[in-house]
Design a protein around this motif. Sequence first.
Motif, PDB file in Angstrom:
ATOM      1  N   LEU A 194       2.645  61.592  23.643  1.00 61.06           N
ATOM      2  CA  LEU A 194       3.204  60.819  22.027  1.00 61.06           C
ATOM      3  C   LEU A 194       4.806  61.182  21.945  1.00 61.06           C
ATOM      4  O   LEU A 194       5.873  60.967  21.714  1.00 61.06           O
ATOM      5  CB  LEU A 194       3.056  61.494  21.215  1.00 61.06           C
ATOM      6  N   SER A 195       5.643  61.526  23.598  1.00 57.90           N
ATOM      7  CA  SER A 195       7.038  62.345  23.516  1.00 57.90           C
ATOM      8  C   SER A 195       8.201  60.779  23.181  1.00 57.90           C
ATOM      9  O   SER A 195       9.184  60.781  22.591  1.00 57.90           O
ATOM     10  CB  SER A 195       7.271  62.353  24.975  1.00 57.90           C
ATOM     11  N   VAL A 196       8.092  59.253  23.612  1.00 59.25           N
ATOM     12  CA  VAL A 196       8.688  58.424  24.182  1.00 59.25           C
ATOM     13  C   VAL A 196       8.967  58.063  22.546  1.00 59.25           C
ATOM     14  O   VAL A 196      10.153  57.667  22.058  1.00 59.25           O
ATOM     15  CB  VAL A 196       8.494  57.268  24.922  1.00 59.25           C
ATOM     16  N   PHE A 197       7.945  58.087  21.962  1.00 61.94           N
ATOM     17  CA  PHE A 197       7.498  57.603  20.761  1.00 61.94           C
ATOM     18  C   PHE A 197       8.666  58.682  19.388  1.00 61.94           C
ATOM     19  O   PHE A 197       8.961  58.481  18.221  1.00 61.94           O
ATOM     20  CB  PHE A 197       6.242  57.169  19.458  1.00 61.94           C
TER      21      PHE A 197
ATOM     22  N   ARG B 192       8.417  55.276  10.816  1.00 58.44           N
ATOM     23  CA  ARG B 192       6.975  54.790  11.349  1.00 58.44           C
ATOM     24  C   ARG B 192       5.598  56.118  10.406  1.00 58.44           C
ATOM     25  O   ARG B 192       6.332  56.960  10.218  1.00 58.44           O
ATOM     26  CB  ARG B 192       6.636  55.779  12.821  1.00 58.44           C
ATOM     27  N   SER B 193       4.640  55.762  10.314  1.00 64.59           N
ATOM     28  CA  SER B 193       3.683  56.613   9.551  1.00 64.59           C
ATOM     29  C   SER B 193       2.807  56.900   9.728  1.00 64.59           C
ATOM     30  O   SER B 193       1.874  57.617   9.544  1.00 64.59           O
ATOM     31  CB  SER B 193       4.053  55.339   8.477  1.00 64.59           C
ATOM     32  N   TYR B 194       1.324  55.448   9.995  1.00 69.34           N
ATOM     33  CA  TYR B 194      -0.133  55.283  10.766  1.00 69.34           C
ATOM     34  C   TYR B 194       0.227  56.412  12.145  1.00 69.34           C
ATOM     35  O   TYR B 194      -1.610  56.928  11.711  1.00 69.34           O
ATOM     36  CB  TYR B 194      -0.568  53.899  10.865  1.00 69.34           C
ATOM     37  N   CYS B 195       1.126  56.369  12.382  1.00 70.62           N
ATOM     38  CA  CYS B 195       0.879  56.550  14.112  1.00 70.62           C
ATOM     39  C   CYS B 195       0.726  58.893  13.535  1.00 70.62           C
ATOM     40  O   CYS B 195       0.386  59.847  14.847  1.00 70.62           O
ATOM     41  CB  CYS B 195       2.080  56.587  15.176  1.00 70.62           C
ATOM     42  N   ARG B 196       1.423  58.921  12.766  1.00 73.30           N
ATOM     43  CA  ARG B 196       1.400  60.580  12.099  1.00 73.30           C
ATOM     44  C   ARG B 196      -0.085  61.214  11.885  1.00 73.30           C
ATOM     45  O   ARG B 196      -0.590  61.605  12.393  1.00 73.30           O
ATOM     46  CB  ARG B 196       2.068  60.514  11.235  1.00 73.30           C
TER      47      ARG B 196
END
Length: 423
Positions: A9-12, A20-24
């Motif tokens: 997940l580091s690059v995100f 960004r929201s859903y990925c959290r």
Amino acid sequence: MTTNNPRALSVFESLESEVRSYCRGWPTVFDRAQGARLTDEDGHSYLDFFAGAGSLNYGHNNPVLKRALIDYIERDGITHGLDMATTAKRAFLETFENVILRPRDLPYKVMFPGPTGTNAVESALKLARKVKGRESVVSFTNAFHGMSLGSLAVTGNAFKRAGAGIPLVHGTPMPFDNYFDGQVPDFLWFERLLEDQGSGLNKPAAVIVETVQGEGGINVARAEWLRALQELCHRQDMLLIVDDIQMGCGRTGGFFSFEEAGIVPDIVTLSKSISGYGLPMSLCLFKGELDVWEPGEHNGTFRGNNPAFVTAAATLDAYWADGQMEKQTLARGEQVEQALLAIGEEHPEAGTQIRGRGLVWGMKFADPARATTVCGRAFELGLLVETSGPESEVVKVLPPLTVSSAELDEGLQVLAKAVRDTA
């Protein structure tokens, strides 16, 4: 089932915006998808009861639609066409007329306003104002219509409205159905303001409404309320716009969510699942007499997404020509409703309220924070569900319409365990 690899997940986290929201809420890297399931790069499988926020009504990588798309690409079909006439657009328009509009006796012209739902809403608002020569538009409490400025002006959520950074004008909110828990007659306040020359309400050009408020917390408008709203609009010379972006394309049972109420809106917006495959596409539909546009008066570079026309036409042929999709959706909806009611009975301390139609359901918790906790635990157990409502107090169940009864039961059992685990 969350990822144990921070590097994944580091690059995100380092490069992608904080917006960004859903990925959290779902901290893993998804790699493949089929039907109602997503698989991350570590091989973990997740049942998807989110369905691209309603843009994947027919599941991920639906094989029928995928075949149509691959065939079109392989023969070098037009990809980008602005609003030029193409064989793909013609096939969609003819299929949409024959399968959807004509059987329902709907007198609509079709406009391609751009790739997303908010483009459709902006064009609907612009057209209503042009037709009526007025600026004001009435919306409803807890409405959500999009993130561009015109759409935000008729959206209720304070957090989303604040992001505009400038005053949002020419929109006036009115109480949605049952806003006062049945203690006030329908449209009492609205009609009083319209008739009072001292109310300060400018004569509206239109009223925009969702028949089921998805982002607003799965608030379901009664059919009689919608019929009364249409009658009020006709009586007061206002256009009725139904935003069917999330609730259309079969989500509530019928292709259009307003069919159950027996109304015929002046303008309808569609997006999300209209392409069937998750490809960007939106429509603004309106009665023929409202087609007062000058050529090019409203345009956009990506309003001619031909691959989306291809999958949209294939979707209508495959799922809407025989009338079976509506019956299946309603049956699956009863399955969800009964399961959610059982969860509520098992946890009386949670003070749950169950509401929905078709295959969109919400479980509201008395403690708003509980819904977020439940969704987090569901993800750990392999189920994707999101929250909705002004305080994120509702767990929203939005599976693909093509979900099997067994998959639905599996996901609902996971959801029941997530509620149990967070008690």
